[in-house]
Write a protein that holds these residues in place. Sequence first.
Motif, short mmCIF file in Angstrom:
data_model
loop_
_atom_site.label_atom_id
_atom_site.label_comp_id
_atom_site.label_asym_id
_atom_site.label_seq_id
_atom_site.Cartn_x
_atom_site.Cartn_y
_atom_site.Cartn_z
N MET A 15 51.37 -6.59 -39.86
CA MET A 15 50.71 -6.76 -41.15
C MET A 15 49.22 -6.98 -40.98
N GLU A 16 48.83 -7.77 -39.99
CA GLU A 16 47.43 -8.01 -39.72
C GLU A 16 46.73 -6.72 -39.32
N MET A 17 47.39 -5.90 -38.52
CA MET A 17 46.82 -4.63 -38.10
C MET A 17 46.64 -3.71 -39.31
N GLN A 18 47.62 -3.69 -40.21
CA GLN A 18 47.50 -2.85 -41.40
C GLN A 18 46.34 -3.32 -42.27
N TRP A 19 46.18 -4.64 -42.40
CA TRP A 19 45.05 -5.16 -43.16
C TRP A 19 43.74 -4.73 -42.50
N ALA A 20 43.65 -4.87 -41.19
CA ALA A 20 42.41 -4.54 -40.48
C ALA A 20 42.06 -3.06 -40.66
N VAL A 21 43.05 -2.19 -40.61
CA VAL A 21 42.81 -0.76 -40.79
C VAL A 21 42.31 -0.49 -42.20
N LYS A 22 42.94 -1.12 -43.20
CA LYS A 22 42.53 -0.92 -44.59
C LYS A 22 41.12 -1.45 -44.82
N ALA A 23 40.80 -2.62 -44.28
CA ALA A 23 39.47 -3.21 -44.44
C ALA A 23 38.41 -2.34 -43.76
N MET A 24 38.72 -1.82 -42.60
CA MET A 24 37.77 -0.96 -41.90
C MET A 24 37.56 0.35 -42.64
N HIS A 25 38.63 0.90 -43.20
CA HIS A 25 38.51 2.13 -43.98
C HIS A 25 37.60 1.89 -45.20
N PHE A 97 41.53 -9.52 -52.22
CA PHE A 97 41.84 -8.84 -50.96
C PHE A 97 40.74 -9.13 -49.96
N GLY A 98 41.10 -9.16 -48.72
CA GLY A 98 40.11 -9.34 -47.67
C GLY A 98 39.26 -8.09 -47.52
N SER A 99 37.98 -8.30 -47.30
CA SER A 99 37.03 -7.20 -47.09
C SER A 99 36.06 -7.58 -45.99
N LEU A 100 35.39 -6.58 -45.48
CA LEU A 100 34.35 -6.81 -44.49
C LEU A 100 33.00 -6.57 -45.16
N VAL A 101 32.05 -7.43 -44.87
CA VAL A 101 30.69 -7.28 -45.41
C VAL A 101 29.72 -7.35 -44.24
#
Length: 140
Positions: A15-25, A97-101
Amino acid sequence: MALPTAEETGNMAEMEMQWAVKAMHHAETYMKLLKTVGGNNFKLTAIDDELYADFKKNFPDLNIEKLDESEFKTEVSKAKWRDFINKYENRVTDFNFGSLVRIDCKGDYTEDNTMFVMRTQFYCIEIARNKEGLNDSIKA
């Protein structure tokens, strides 16, 4: 969605990996928009102007040009952000949702120039950067 049971937590790494992929996308897509269209030429939400005004009213001293991660991590700031974000639960898609900034708006997404935030925080910071011309140097 219910929280996983103890027996189901074996899938947490996945699940963490799926989140990371989505956030990076999400981050990559946003940078492509900044580089090709420019930050002043698109809206991130249907309520950009409202988010911007409310953000500037509630966080007037936040340095959006170069974020200081510690300003997001104290108990006081977490509570203030939580109250702010929750106001938009039914108005901003994926509001929590978690996001990267990007920490420094002049740079790209790199390991040293990225921090984790909630989607509403991302929108507020990037809407402000766009409106204030801080992302202008990104456009190719």
